[in-house]
Write a protein that holds these residues in place. Structure first.
Motif, PDB file in Angstrom:
ATOM      1  N   SER A   1     -56.361  28.528 -15.235  1.00  0.00           N
ATOM      2  CA  SER A   1     -55.684  29.269 -14.163  1.00  0.00           C
ATOM      3  C   SER A   1     -56.598  30.305 -13.522  1.00  0.00           C
ATOM      4  N   MET A   2     -57.628  30.773 -14.267  1.00  0.00           N
ATOM      5  CA  MET A   2     -58.610  31.748 -13.784  1.00  0.00           C
ATOM      6  C   MET A   2     -57.963  33.047 -13.315  1.00  0.00           C
ATOM      7  N   THR A   3     -56.830  33.392 -13.905  1.00  0.00           N
ATOM      8  CA  THR A   3     -56.144  34.649 -13.595  1.00  0.00           C
ATOM      9  C   THR A   3     -56.184  35.562 -14.815  1.00  0.00           C
ATOM     10  N   PRO A   4     -56.095  36.886 -14.616  1.00  0.00           N
ATOM     11  CA  PRO A   4     -56.030  37.780 -15.777  1.00  0.00           C
ATOM     12  C   PRO A   4     -54.874  37.446 -16.712  1.00  0.00           C
ATOM     13  N   THR A   5     -53.726  37.088 -16.145  1.00  0.00           N
ATOM     14  CA  THR A   5     -52.570  36.748 -16.982  1.00  0.00           C
ATOM     15  C   THR A   5     -52.864  35.530 -17.843  1.00  0.00           C
ATOM     16  N   GLY A   6     -53.390  34.479 -17.219  1.00  0.00           N
ATOM     17  CA  GLY A   6     -53.667  33.252 -17.952  1.00  0.00           C
ATOM     18  C   GLY A   6     -54.756  33.421 -18.997  1.00  0.00           C
ATOM     19  N   VAL A   7     -55.836  34.116 -18.653  1.00  0.00           N
ATOM     20  CA  VAL A   7     -56.941  34.288 -19.599  1.00  0.00           C
ATOM     21  C   VAL A   7     -56.513  35.190 -20.749  1.00  0.00           C
ATOM     22  N   ASN A   8     -55.749  36.247 -20.467  1.00  0.00           N
ATOM     23  CA  ASN A   8     -55.209  37.076 -21.554  1.00  0.00           C
ATOM     24  C   ASN A   8     -54.307  36.254 -22.469  1.00  0.00           C
ATOM     25  N   GLY A   9     -53.493  35.389 -21.860  1.00  0.00           N
ATOM     26  CA  GLY A   9     -52.650  34.506 -22.670  1.00  0.00           C
ATOM     27  C   GLY A   9     -53.469  33.580 -23.541  1.00  0.00           C
ATOM     28  N   ALA A  10     -54.579  33.056 -22.986  1.00  0.00           N
ATOM     29  CA  ALA A  10     -55.451  32.173 -23.763  1.00  0.00           C
ATOM     30  C   ALA A  10     -56.051  32.905 -24.955  1.00  0.00           C
ATOM     31  N   LEU A  11     -56.508  34.128 -24.736  1.00  0.00           N
ATOM     32  CA  LEU A  11     -57.100  34.907 -25.828  1.00  0.00           C
ATOM     33  C   LEU A  11     -56.053  35.271 -26.882  1.00  0.00           C
ATOM     34  N   PHE A  12     -54.844  35.593 -26.424  1.00  0.00           N
ATOM     35  CA  PHE A  12     -53.762  35.905 -27.369  1.00  0.00           C
ATOM     36  C   PHE A  12     -53.396  34.662 -28.167  1.00  0.00           C
ATOM     37  N   ALA A  13     -53.288  33.524 -27.478  1.00  0.00           N
ATOM     38  CA  ALA A  13     -52.948  32.271 -28.168  1.00  0.00           C
ATOM     39  C   ALA A  13     -54.030  31.884 -29.169  1.00  0.00           C
ATOM     40  N   ASN A  14     -55.288  32.192 -28.863  1.00  0.00           N
ATOM     41  CA  ASN A  14     -56.373  31.956 -29.812  1.00  0.00           C
ATOM     42  C   ASN A  14     -56.117  32.653 -31.141  1.00  0.00           C
ATOM     43  N   ILE A  15     -55.809  33.937 -31.054  1.00  0.00           N
ATOM     44  CA  ILE A  15     -55.577  34.724 -32.270  1.00  0.00           C
ATOM     45  C   ILE A  15     -54.317  34.240 -32.979  1.00  0.00           C
ATOM     46  N   ALA A  16     -53.247  34.019 -32.214  1.00  0.00           N
ATOM     47  CA  ALA A  16     -51.991  33.564 -32.818  1.00  0.00           C
ATOM     48  C   ALA A  16     -52.173  32.229 -33.532  1.00  0.00           C
ATOM     49  N   HIS A  17     -52.899  31.315 -32.911  1.00  0.00           N
ATOM     50  CA  HIS A  17     -53.130  30.009 -33.532  1.00  0.00           C
ATOM     51  C   HIS A  17     -53.938  30.157 -34.813  1.00  0.00           C
ATOM     52  N   GLY A  18     -54.938  31.033 -34.803  1.00  0.00           N
ATOM     53  CA  GLY A  18     -55.732  31.241 -36.005  1.00  0.00           C
ATOM     54  C   GLY A  18     -54.895  31.748 -37.174  1.00  0.00           C
TER      55      GLY A  18
END
Length: 517
Positions: free
Chosen positions: A335-352
């Protein structure tokens, strides 16, 4: 602070060397094997303490600024530097990596997987930790590549020597896929560094691709992206993952899902978004398409494995679920948006956190019943894991509902923000295409809930008609110690998402703005 970050990268390597030396007579305990496993717990514990100290000393008012930096010339002819630093994007990943390695070392102290020797196992675990920590700490493209590759050999041996059935084939598949992807990635990194005249990731991000032509950026995104997509893993480059997870020992699966997959998505955020923005903008719709296909494909594969009579392996099912969950991460990045990239980083941690816990729990079930086959577990645990081992059943149900994205737990926020980012993508991206991706991703959340609830029903309640009357041990003390931090952090991140988003958002805003606040 500078010393702490350098210590985080170097200490695991020093610990790995020490693990191979004979234990001093006074520290052997009951056996040399116990001594070296205790050494692994001690070293990873010290590294975790250093990571926590780094987080406490971090300037949380300026998370977009690289802190604890070290910048030393290493290869002057190529202008390669030992450049380390941490910001709001990398700090959570460093903390999670240090935590998961400590928990795996602690778990292995009490439950060492069958294999050649405790010395080799501990040394490989520490080399693997060094590579993953370095990946999240280095700020030079060639150092990033070296750290990225450093994890392959130890993970190969952990699977091939301490894994289960079909471990040799799974280990070869893992290393061949990742090595071939890395060769292509190296070509892209060299293209960027030589064309721009520097391999420094901070300088490249600040320049924001102005020194790179549109064709160069497109070629760089294609080549670097392929290597990162294999490690993520992105459909259709994912097929090594289910085999590797199925064959790996419990701690190998935890680290593979919890840490190694994050190296790929971190590369997308740290390198491709700021360094090649025009190339990313061109290919983002295709990345989003692959992401949502992965979401649906992973969920359908899990539903097929969860079906009664399919003889599905529970470890394999969770591996396919990772394909779906990482699809949400890639969709947020696309999405290349702050919302989407923040969500991706949050999902990274949550998935881990969540998937690490799931693999711990499935490993415990396999130890108790001798199999991870879902049909066998449904019969053996019949109506009932709740009754026979209530704590184990409750933890499995908790991890499952966290993984399906229940509001109030960590899995919810990342996927929701990734979908919000896709709903309103960055300027220049096709909104109709991303609205379609949002709808398909939302369908994927429903499919995720379906297969995880089927797993909980079958494993925790079982099949009363065929269930033998078997006693089973509930959660042991060492298991409780290894799993409790993951449960607590899953709840904390779900109830207080600002704790993580407050770190990542300023850094993401600056990253997408080309290094300017």
């Amino acid at each position: 602070m500078q010393f702490l970050l350098a210590f985080l990268v170097a200490a695991p390597l020093l610990g790995a060397v020490a693990a191979l030396l004979p234990a001093p007579p006074g520290l052997k305990g009951r056996s040399p094997e116990q001594a070296v496993l205790r050494h692994g717990v001690t070293v990873t514990g010290v590294i975790l303490a250093a990571a926590i100290a780094l987080a406490l000393g971090f300037d949380h008012d300026n998370p977009s600024r690289f802190q604890a930096t070290t910048d030393i010339s290493w290869i002057p002819a190529l202008d390669v530097r030992i450049h380390l630093g941490v910001d709001g994007i990398s700090l959570p990943l460093l903390l999670m990596t240090a935590l998961l390695f400590f928990l795996c070392a602690l778990y292995s102290y009490f439950k060492l997987p069958a294999g050649p020797s405790a010395k080799a196992f501990t040394a490989l675990l520490l080399v693997l930790e060094a590579g993953t920590l370095a990946t999240f700490a280095v700020l030079d493209l060639l150092l990033f590549f070296l750290a990225f590759e450093m994890v392959l050999i130890p993970m190969y041996f952990l699977i091939a020597r301490w894994g289960g059935a079909q471990r040799q084939a799974a280990a070869w598949k893992f290393i061949l896929y990742t090595l071939l992807g890395s060769v292509v990635m190296l070509l892209g990194l060299l293209l960027v560094g030589v064309t721009a005249g520097t391999f420094d990731m901070v300088a490249l991000a600040t320049d924001n691709g102005r020194e790179l032509s549109a064709t160069t950026q497109l070629l760089a995104v294609l080549s670097i992206g392929i290597g990162l997509a294999v490690k993520t893993p992105m459909w259709p480059l994912h097929s090594w993952l289910p085999d590797a997870h199925t064959a790996a020992p419990t701690v190998g699966s935890v680290l593979l899902a919890g840490v190694l997959l994050k190296m790929g998505t971190y590369g997308f955020v740290r390198i491709l978004l700021p360094v090649t923005p025009d190339g990313m903008r061109t290919l983002a719709p295709y990345l989003g398409a692959f992401a949502v296909v992965g979401i649906v494909y992973g969920s359908l594969a899990c539903l097929a494995l969860a079906r009664k009579g399919s003889k599905g392996d529970l470890k394999r099912l969770i591996a396919y679920s990772s394909v779906g969950h990482m699809g949400f991460v890639l969709l947020g990045i696309a999405s290349m948006t702050p919302t989407g990239v923040n969500g991706a980083l949050f999902a990274n941690i949550a998935h881990g956190l969540i998937t690490g816990l799931l693999f711990f729990l499935v490993g415990a079930l396999k130890d108790r019943y001798g199999t991870a086959d879902l049909d066998t577990l449904a019969g053996a645990t019949g109506a009932a894991l709740y009754g026979r081992a209530p704590r184990l059943g409750a933890l499995l149900a908790f991890a499952a509902v966290a993984s399906l994205g229940l509001p109030g737990l960590a899995g919810f926020w990342g996927e929701m923000l990734a979908l919000f980012g896709a709903f309103d993508p960055a300027r220049g991206l096709s909104r109709p295409a991303f609205l379609t991706y949002t709808a398909i991703g939302a369908l994927g959340t429903l499919l995720t809930a379906a297969y995880l609830l089927i797993v909980v029903r079958r494993v925790c309640m079982g099949d009363p008609e065929t269930a033998p009357d078997l006693a089973v041990a509930d959660v042991q003390r060492y298991e409780f110690a290894a799993w409790t931090p993951l449960v607590a952090l899953t709840v904390l991140a779900g109830l207080w998402p600002a704790l993580l988003l407050g770190l990542t958002d300023p850094a993401v805003q600056q990253l997408l703005a080309g290094g300017t606040s």
